[in-house]
Design a protein around this motif. Structure first.
Motif, PDB file in Angstrom:
ATOM      1  N   GLY A  38       0.783  -1.226   0.000  1.00  0.00           N
ATOM      2  CA  GLY A  38       0.000   0.000   0.000  1.00  0.00           C
ATOM      3  C   GLY A  38       0.817   1.280   0.000  1.00  0.00           C
ATOM      4  N   TRP A  39       2.117   1.171  -0.165  1.00  0.00           N
ATOM      5  CA  TRP A  39       2.980   2.357  -0.098  1.00  0.00           C
ATOM      6  C   TRP A  39       2.548   3.447  -1.077  1.00  0.00           C
ATOM      7  CZ3 TRP A  39       6.496   5.026   2.510  1.00  0.00           C
ATOM      8  CH2 TRP A  39       7.288   5.962   1.822  1.00  0.00           C
ATOM      9  N   ALA A  40       2.300   3.080  -2.307  1.00  0.00           N
ATOM     10  CA  ALA A  40       2.007   4.079  -3.331  1.00  0.00           C
ATOM     11  C   ALA A  40       0.711   4.834  -3.062  1.00  0.00           C
ATOM     12  CB  ALA A  40       1.932   3.409  -4.707  1.00  0.00           C
ATOM     13  N   GLY A  41      -0.224   4.226  -2.324  1.00  0.00           N
ATOM     14  CA  GLY A  41      -1.521   4.858  -2.112  1.00  0.00           C
ATOM     15  C   GLY A  41      -1.625   5.712  -0.869  1.00  0.00           C
ATOM     16  N   ASP A  42      -0.560   5.844  -0.086  1.00  0.00           N
ATOM     17  CA  ASP A  42      -0.633   6.603   1.161  1.00  0.00           C
ATOM     18  C   ASP A  42      -0.529   8.100   0.904  1.00  0.00           C
ATOM     19  OD1 ASP A  42      -0.891   6.935   3.900  1.00  0.00           O
ATOM     20  OD2 ASP A  42       1.251   6.824   4.253  1.00  0.00           O
ATOM     21  N   ASP A  43      -0.908   8.878   1.914  1.00  0.00           N
ATOM     22  CA  ASP A  43      -0.777  10.336   1.863  1.00  0.00           C
ATOM     23  C   ASP A  43       0.598  10.707   2.411  1.00  0.00           C
ATOM     24  OD1 ASP A  43      -0.927  13.076   2.037  1.00  0.00           O
ATOM     25  OD2 ASP A  43      -2.860  13.132   3.055  1.00  0.00           O
ATOM     26  N   HIS A  44       1.600  10.700   1.549  1.00  0.00           N
ATOM     27  CA  HIS A  44       2.970  10.960   1.978  1.00  0.00           C
ATOM     28  C   HIS A  44       3.155  12.400   2.447  1.00  0.00           C
ATOM     29  CE1 HIS A  44       3.114   7.529  -0.832  1.00  0.00           C
ATOM     30  NE2 HIS A  44       4.002   7.049   0.020  1.00  0.00           N
ATOM     31  N   ALA A  45       2.345  13.315   1.919  1.00  0.00           N
ATOM     32  CA  ALA A  45       2.442  14.718   2.342  1.00  0.00           C
ATOM     33  C   ALA A  45       2.061  14.872   3.810  1.00  0.00           C
ATOM     34  CB  ALA A  45       1.545  15.592   1.469  1.00  0.00           C
ATOM     35  N   ALA A  46       1.039  14.138   4.252  1.00  0.00           N
ATOM     36  CA  ALA A  46       0.642  14.205   5.657  1.00  0.00           C
ATOM     37  C   ALA A  46       1.737  13.645   6.547  1.00  0.00           C
ATOM     38  CB  ALA A  46      -0.669  13.432   5.861  1.00  0.00           C
ATOM     39  N   ALA A  47       2.371  12.563   6.101  1.00  0.00           N
ATOM     40  CA  ALA A  47       3.463  11.984   6.875  1.00  0.00           C
ATOM     41  C   ALA A  47       4.660  12.929   6.932  1.00  0.00           C
ATOM     42  CB  ALA A  47       3.877  10.647   6.272  1.00  0.00           C
ATOM     43  N   THR A 271      14.665   4.797  16.284  1.00  0.00           N
ATOM     44  CA  THR A 271      15.060   6.176  16.569  1.00  0.00           C
ATOM     45  C   THR A 271      13.832   7.057  16.699  1.00  0.00           C
ATOM     46  OG1 THR A 271      17.131   5.907  15.358  1.00  0.00           O
ATOM     47  CG2 THR A 271      16.358   8.157  15.712  1.00  0.00           C
ATOM     48  N   LEU A 272      13.717   7.786  17.812  1.00  0.00           N
ATOM     49  CA  LEU A 272      12.609   8.727  17.950  1.00  0.00           C
ATOM     50  C   LEU A 272      12.717   9.807  16.878  1.00  0.00           C
ATOM     51  CD1 LEU A 272      12.100   9.265  21.787  1.00  0.00           C
ATOM     52  CD2 LEU A 272      10.623   8.057  20.183  1.00  0.00           C
ATOM     53  N   GLY A 273      11.607  10.037  16.191  1.00  0.00           N
ATOM     54  CA  GLY A 273      11.578  10.992  15.095  1.00  0.00           C
ATOM     55  C   GLY A 273      11.660  10.351  13.729  1.00  0.00           C
ATOM     56  N   ALA A 274      11.997   9.060  13.674  1.00  0.00           N
ATOM     57  CA  ALA A 274      12.136   8.370  12.390  1.00  0.00           C
ATOM     58  C   ALA A 274      10.772   8.080  11.767  1.00  0.00           C
ATOM     59  CB  ALA A 274      12.888   7.061  12.578  1.00  0.00           C
ATOM     60  N   PRO A 275      10.672   8.133  10.435  1.00  0.00           N
ATOM     61  CA  PRO A 275       9.455   7.657   9.773  1.00  0.00           C
ATOM     62  C   PRO A 275       9.331   6.145   9.956  1.00  0.00           C
ATOM     63  CG  PRO A 275      10.816   9.008   8.294  1.00  0.00           C
ATOM     64  CD  PRO A 275      11.660   8.663   9.481  1.00  0.00           C
ATOM     65  N   VAL A 276       8.105   5.689  10.143  1.00  0.00           N
ATOM     66  CA  VAL A 276       7.851   4.265  10.396  1.00  0.00           C
ATOM     67  C   VAL A 276       6.668   3.830   9.538  1.00  0.00           C
ATOM     68  CG1 VAL A 276       7.179   2.558  12.117  1.00  0.00           C
ATOM     69  CG2 VAL A 276       8.723   4.404  12.763  1.00  0.00           C
ATOM     70  N   TRP A 277       6.876   2.827   8.709  1.00  0.00           N
ATOM     71  CA  TRP A 277       5.789   2.259   7.915  1.00  0.00           C
ATOM     72  C   TRP A 277       5.158   1.118   8.705  1.00  0.00           C
ATOM     73  CZ3 TRP A 277       2.858   3.468   3.970  1.00  0.00           C
ATOM     74  CH2 TRP A 277       2.089   2.475   3.352  1.00  0.00           C
ATOM     75  N   ILE A 278       3.837   1.164   8.867  1.00  0.00           N
ATOM     76  CA  ILE A 278       3.157   0.110   9.613  1.00  0.00           C
ATOM     77  C   ILE A 278       2.185  -0.631   8.710  1.00  0.00           C
ATOM     78  CG2 ILE A 278       3.401   1.371  11.786  1.00  0.00           C
ATOM     79  CD1 ILE A 278       0.398   1.934  11.633  1.00  0.00           C
ATOM     80  N   GLU A 279       2.139  -1.940   8.910  1.00  0.00           N
ATOM     81  CA  GLU A 279       1.184  -2.810   8.229  1.00  0.00           C
ATOM     82  C   GLU A 279       0.524  -3.667   9.296  1.00  0.00           C
ATOM     83  OE1 GLU A 279       3.301  -5.079   5.319  1.00  0.00           O
ATOM     84  OE2 GLU A 279       4.075  -3.290   4.280  1.00  0.00           O
ATOM     85  N   THR A 280      -0.763  -3.445   9.527  1.00  0.00           N
ATOM     86  CA  THR A 280      -1.455  -4.207  10.558  1.00  0.00           C
ATOM     87  C   THR A 280      -2.421  -5.193   9.934  1.00  0.00           C
ATOM     88  OG1 THR A 280      -3.403  -2.772  10.841  1.00  0.00           O
ATOM     89  CG2 THR A 280      -1.374  -2.126  11.995  1.00  0.00           C
ATOM     90  N   THR A 281      -2.667  -6.273  10.665  1.00  0.00           N
ATOM     91  CA  THR A 281      -3.715  -7.211  10.305  1.00  0.00           C
ATOM     92  C   THR A 281      -4.949  -6.839  11.112  1.00  0.00           C
ATOM     93  OG1 THR A 281      -3.012  -8.731  12.036  1.00  0.00           O
ATOM     94  CG2 THR A 281      -2.019  -9.013   9.854  1.00  0.00           C
ATOM     95  N   GLY A 282      -5.993  -7.633  11.035  1.00  0.00           N
ATOM     96  CA  GLY A 282      -7.191  -7.350  11.808  1.00  0.00           C
ATOM     97  C   GLY A 282      -8.369  -7.034  10.913  1.00  0.00           C
ATOM     98  N   GLN A 283      -9.483  -6.613  11.519  1.00  0.00           N
ATOM     99  CA  GLN A 283     -10.699  -6.349  10.754  1.00  0.00           C
ATOM    100  C   GLN A 283     -10.515  -5.204   9.770  1.00  0.00           C
ATOM    101  OE1 GLN A 283     -13.878  -5.712  13.544  1.00  0.00           O
ATOM    102  NE2 GLN A 283     -14.059  -7.888  14.053  1.00  0.00           N
ATOM    103  N   THR A 284      -9.749  -4.195  10.157  1.00  0.00           N
ATOM    104  CA  THR A 284      -9.491  -3.064   9.261  1.00  0.00           C
ATOM    105  C   THR A 284      -7.986  -2.865   9.160  1.00  0.00           C
ATOM    106  OG1 THR A 284     -11.546  -2.022  10.044  1.00  0.00           O
ATOM    107  CG2 THR A 284     -10.025  -0.653   8.765  1.00  0.00           C
TER     108      THR A 284
END
Length: 344
Positions: A38-47, A271-284
């Protein structure tokens, strides 16, 4: 047993290396951005906007160089892809995602009516860096009572407990104003899960342990519930925080955090302040670029993360049901990523 870097590259196509820091050990694997679901579909500007809020506080010349290069929002995805590389850090434990929020609660500046449950400032005699009195001792023995340490008074002991768990909150005062309170210190005891203890002793089935169900059970069983809450010996002291009401609470980096873009991590691995990509499982399932701007006493391990859902009851309802698996991928400056993974 950890294989050599060359063997791992031949077997998987990824650079992998063992590393250790501050007494912790793990394995770091270099990924590609195409490996992030899902990387390409994220709002990178918000991040990127969230990253800018705290990037100036990250130690390291490479980090500071990137902070200075953090360009316009329209270039956000290119910025991350050009200057960072994704790294999966694994310490052997399964990934676990939970979530937290900023409660918004009724309160009074002085004790009156139903407002009988105080939030306390840090006692001047409390030692730092070592264990002091437990939650049960502080509550049952009245050690803090009547000393002028009260910041505000709540009308519900269960809400007070969960405010301790969250570490910050927004109070709606009886005079029509608002007060923000934030974490100031703790009594030095580790966090212990009340939900896990209730499941172990049969008060709640393990599959029904959630913040909402714990609150309901304790309110229906106040005496036994009080003892369950005191199973957690950790006790939080607060401070009044002067902050714009439209901004989020203050995180571990001393700046306001952002709903659904801030994640709490274990700074021994991330590292505090680092960008972190998360991928979760679950209902959503959640696929999102966030920023490691907070910590928590229960957030321990390379693949442990706590997602900030925002402020108020709705955010609390959503946060209270999150307990997902998945993976945490840290974005590191290119040379740092190659070094930690054994790349060249």
């Amino acid at each position: 047993m950890i294989r050599t870097v060359a063997a791992v590259v031949l077997a998987t196509g990824f650079m992998t290396s063992a590393f250790s820091t501050e007494g912790t050990a793990g394995r770091a694997t270099l990924l590609a951005f195409s490996d992030l679901k899902g990387w390409a579909g994220d709002d990178h500007a918000a991040a990127l906007k969230t990253f800018r809020n705290t990037c100036g506080q990250i130690d390291g010349t490479d980090w500071q160089t990137l902070c200075g290069l953090a360009g316009t929002d329209q270039q956000a995805r290119a910025f991350f892809e050009l200057f960072f590389r994704p790294v999966l850090i694994d310490d052997g434990d399964e990934a676990l995602f939970t979530a937290y929020y900023e409660p918004e609660l009724p309160a009074a500046r002085t004790r009156s009516g139903n407002f009988q449950y105080p939030l306390y400032r840090v006692p001047p005699e409390m030692p730092r860096g070592q264990a002091w009195f437990t939650r049960r001792q502080l509550e049952d023995q009245g050690i803090l009572r009547g000393r002028g340490l009260e910041i505000a008074w709540l009308n519900d002991p269960v809400d007070r407990f969960f405010l301790h768990v969250q570490g910050s909150g927004r109070l709606r005062l009886t005079d029509g104003t608002f007060m923000r309170v934030g974490f100031a210190a703790k009594n030095g005891h580790p966090y212990r899960s009340v939900g896990r203890e209730m499941a172990r002793r049969g008060a709640l089935p393990a599959n029904r342990v959630s913040a909402g169900n714990i609150k309901a059970w304790v309110r229906q069983n106040p005496d036994a519930g009080r003892r369950y809450l005191q199973h957690n010996p950790s006790y939080i002291f607060f401070r009044e925080v002067e902050i714009d009401a439209d901004l989020g609470p203050i995180g571990a980096m001393g700046q306001s955090i952002t709903a659904m873009r801030t994640v709490a991590v274990d700074p021994d691995f991330v590292t505090l302040g680092a960008p972190v990509w998360i991928e979760t499982t679950g209902q959503t399932p959640l696929r999102r670029l966030m920023v490691a701007q907070d910590t928590g006493s229960a957030i321990k391990g390379a693949q442990r993360a706590d997602i900030f859902f925002g402020s108020g009851d709705e955010a609390g309802d959503r946060a209270g049901i999150i307990r997902d698996n998945g993976r945490v991928v840290v974005l590191l400056p290119v040379e740092r990523a190659l070094k930690i993974t054994g790349g060249s």
